[in-house]
Design a protein around this motif. Structure first.
Motif, short mmCIF file in Angstrom:
data_model
loop_
_atom_site.label_atom_id
_atom_site.label_comp_id
_atom_site.label_asym_id
_atom_site.label_seq_id
_atom_site.Cartn_x
_atom_site.Cartn_y
_atom_site.Cartn_z
N ILE A 124 12.54 15.76 74.10
CA ILE A 124 13.06 16.18 72.79
C ILE A 124 13.71 17.56 72.89
O ILE A 124 14.67 17.86 72.18
N GLN A 125 13.22 18.39 73.81
CA GLN A 125 13.78 19.73 73.99
C GLN A 125 15.25 19.66 74.38
O GLN A 125 16.08 20.45 73.90
N SER A 126 15.62 18.70 75.23
CA SER A 126 17.00 18.58 75.66
C SER A 126 17.91 18.18 74.51
O SER A 126 19.03 18.69 74.38
N PHE A 127 17.45 17.28 73.65
CA PHE A 127 18.24 16.89 72.49
C PHE A 127 18.36 18.06 71.50
O PHE A 127 19.39 18.22 70.85
N ALA A 128 17.31 18.87 71.40
CA ALA A 128 17.38 20.06 70.54
C ALA A 128 18.41 21.05 71.08
O ALA A 128 19.19 21.64 70.31
N ASP A 129 18.44 21.23 72.40
CA ASP A 129 19.44 22.11 73.00
C ASP A 129 20.85 21.58 72.78
O ASP A 129 21.80 22.36 72.56
N MET A 130 21.02 20.27 72.86
CA MET A 130 22.34 19.67 72.62
C MET A 130 22.79 19.91 71.18
O MET A 130 23.95 20.28 70.94
N LEU A 131 21.89 19.72 70.23
CA LEU A 131 22.23 19.98 68.83
C LEU A 131 22.54 21.46 68.61
O LEU A 131 23.43 21.81 67.82
N LYS A 132 21.83 22.33 69.31
CA LYS A 132 22.10 23.76 69.18
C LYS A 132 23.52 24.08 69.63
O LYS A 132 24.24 24.85 68.96
N CYS B 70 8.52 21.07 72.25
CA CYS B 70 9.40 20.58 71.19
C CYS B 70 9.05 19.14 70.84
O CYS B 70 8.82 18.31 71.74
N HIS B 71 8.99 18.82 69.56
CA HIS B 71 8.56 17.48 69.16
C HIS B 71 9.17 17.12 67.81
O HIS B 71 9.63 17.98 67.05
N ILE B 72 9.17 15.83 67.53
CA ILE B 72 9.54 15.30 66.21
C ILE B 72 8.32 14.56 65.70
O ILE B 72 8.03 13.44 66.15
N GLY B 73 7.57 15.17 64.79
CA GLY B 73 6.30 14.59 64.38
C GLY B 73 5.35 14.57 65.56
O GLY B 73 5.20 15.57 66.27
N ALA C 151 -8.28 20.34 69.10
CA ALA C 151 -8.25 19.51 67.89
C ALA C 151 -6.91 18.81 67.71
O ALA C 151 -6.76 17.99 66.80
N ASN C 152 -5.95 19.14 68.55
CA ASN C 152 -4.61 18.54 68.42
C ASN C 152 -4.62 17.14 69.03
O ASN C 152 -4.74 16.97 70.25
N LYS C 153 -4.52 16.13 68.17
CA LYS C 153 -4.56 14.74 68.61
C LYS C 153 -3.18 14.10 68.66
O LYS C 153 -3.07 12.88 68.82
N SER C 154 -2.11 14.90 68.53
CA SER C 154 -0.76 14.33 68.46
C SER C 154 -0.39 13.63 69.77
O SER C 154 0.32 12.62 69.77
N ARG C 155 -0.87 14.18 70.90
CA ARG C 155 -0.54 13.55 72.18
C ARG C 155 -1.14 12.16 72.29
O ARG C 155 -0.51 11.25 72.83
N GLU C 156 -2.37 11.99 71.80
CA GLU C 156 -3.00 10.68 71.84
C GLU C 156 -2.27 9.69 70.94
O GLU C 156 -2.11 8.51 71.29
N LYS C 157 -1.79 10.16 69.78
CA LYS C 157 -1.01 9.29 68.90
C LYS C 157 0.27 8.84 69.58
O LYS C 157 0.64 7.66 69.52
N GLU C 158 0.94 9.78 70.23
CA GLU C 158 2.17 9.44 70.93
C GLU C 158 1.90 8.44 72.04
O GLU C 158 2.65 7.46 72.22
#
Length: 427
Positions: free
Chosen positions: A58-66, A47-50, A322-329
């Motif tokens: 982020i998964q825990s906050f998603a569960d809370m919103l659910k 689970c991620h935001i961008g 090819a997923n570079k999102s982790r490096e950006k984070e």
């Protein structure tokens, strides 16, 4: 009331709210990650935001919103809807209020006025905790009884029997601590743990009353209904026990109440048996007398800690294909944590150069003690999670045997030994 006193009260309430309630999503994430590590799996990390996953939190906050937006369904067979609705509220507020008397630091003196570092300063001390810890079981009983479900009813019966047996042993263990310290006020109890034995061993409650510490910690696990004492909600036997019929935020309040109870128990265990806000070999006066050296040590240690944390973060956030999102984070978080560390170091160095003054020394001492308390608090919370995912659930008869035939006799024996020692030493 002065402005400084109002600010201190607001800070104490803020810390209490964050530790008792605000950390629930973090604790849920932490528990999932620790259990995943013990079971050799990844845990929540998708689970991620961008580009931001924050290690899966982020998964825990998603569960809370659910839970917030989920339909709040009440079954038609539930007759006592008022009790059904108010039960999770009772559990939540009682668990939350138990945290209100925990001292985060020694008495803070500003302009000659003493300020107690508790959310609700009162004279009840440890008795406040016992009162609200005992009241929280009424929410569990009401929730199970009003559900109109055999599983809920069995769960509430188990909870009531469990709290009677283990609260008796817990109260007896606390009596031993009161005899040893001669006070029910938690600040006095923490200050009594400031010294050392033979100049080496801290005078913590765990060393003064090891048997009482073991009894109290075991009973705290039972009080919070966490494994291996989660008989009231045993999935393999009662589906979910007393909260089987609950959904949406009613269920969410039960969950938040459980983590609030875990937080309060962790804080009280730290306060009674692990020195609370006291730093080993450095009491309040010692910190104030050597504040320059203490701050200098923090300035040296902080960048080292941040360096190893960033290395660990980069190691666990490598790009996948090819997923570079982790490096950006990782780059963003590295910049954030490095900036925070640099800012703190600049502030501390500025204090060293310009001087703190009497109020500044007292405030700096309080901040250091709050930090010490938080470190111990999170370590104890980790023990709660560790035990849950390590020890198997007790059978119901084993749980009652342990409470009535082992812990209560040991607690009574400990009171007798403690009283004899105190009388002989006093004479």
């Amino acid at each position: 009331m002065s402005t400084s006193s109002i600010v201190i009260i607001i800070v104490n309430i803020f810390i209490t709210v964050i530790l008792a309630v605000g950390l629930t999503p973090v604790f849920v994430w932490w528990e999932r990650r620790i259990s995943a590590f013990m079971q050799d799996r990844s845990g929540p990390n998708r689970c991620h935001i961008g580009p931001f996953r924050l290690g899966g939190v982020i998964q825990s906050f998603a569960d809370m919103l659910k839970l917030i937006f989920k339909e709040d369904f009440t079954a038609s067979h539930i007759k006592y809807k008022f009790f059904f609705t108010i039960a999770p509220v009772i559990v939540f507020f009682c668990s939350f209020l138990t945290f209100a008397v925990i001292p985060f630091a020694d008495v803070l003196v500003i302009d000659g006025k003493e300020n107690i570092m508790q959310a609700i300063p009162n004279q009840l001390g440890i008795m406040w905790f016992l009162a609200f810890a005992g009241l929280s079981v009424y929410g569990i009983i009401l929730g199970g009884y009003s559900s109109g479900s055999k599983y809920g009813l069995l769960g509430s019966i188990r909870a009531s029997a469990q709290v009677i047996s283990y609260e008796a042993a817990m109260g007896l263990a606390i009596i031993s601590m009161i005899i040893s310290y001669g006070s029910i006020h938690l600040t006095d109890i923490v200050n009594a743990q400031a010294g050392t034995y033979f100049g080496v061993v801290p005078m913590w409650g765990i060393f003064i009353q090891p048997l009482a510490a073991i009894i109290f910690i075991v009973c705290s696990f039972a009080e919070t209904n966490r494994a291996p004492f989660d008989l009231a909600e045993g999935e393999s036997e009662l589906v979910a026990g007393y909260h089987t019929e609950y959904s949406a935020m009613k269920f969410g309040l039960f969950q938040v109440g459980e983590y609030a109870a875990m937080s309060a128990s962790s804080a009280l265990i730290v306060t009674l048996f692990f020195g609370g806000y006291q730093i080993p070999w450095l009491d309040t006066q010692a910190i104030q007398s050597n504040i320059i050296y203490v701050i200098s040590a923090i300035v040296i240690i902080l960048p080292i800690k941040i360096y190893f944390f960033i290395r660990w973060m980069k190691k666990n956030n490598r790009a996948i294909g090819a997923n570079k999102s982790r490096e950006k984070e990782t780059k963003v978080l590295t910049a954030v944590f490095s900036s925070i560390a640099v800012f703190i170091m600049i502030v501390l160095i500025a204090f060293l150069i310009t001087g703190l003054g009497t109020n500044g020394v007292n405030i700096a001492t309080a901040v250091i003690q709050v930090g010490t308390f938080l470190i111990k608090f999170f370590m104890m919370a980790f023990v709660y999670i560790w035990v849950r995912w390590t020890v198997l659930r007790f059978r119901y008869d084993q749980l009652q045997m342990l409470g009535w035939k082992v812990l209560i006799p040991l607690a009574l024996l400990n009171i007798v030994i403690t009283a004899i020692f105190v009388v002989v030493r006093g004479s």
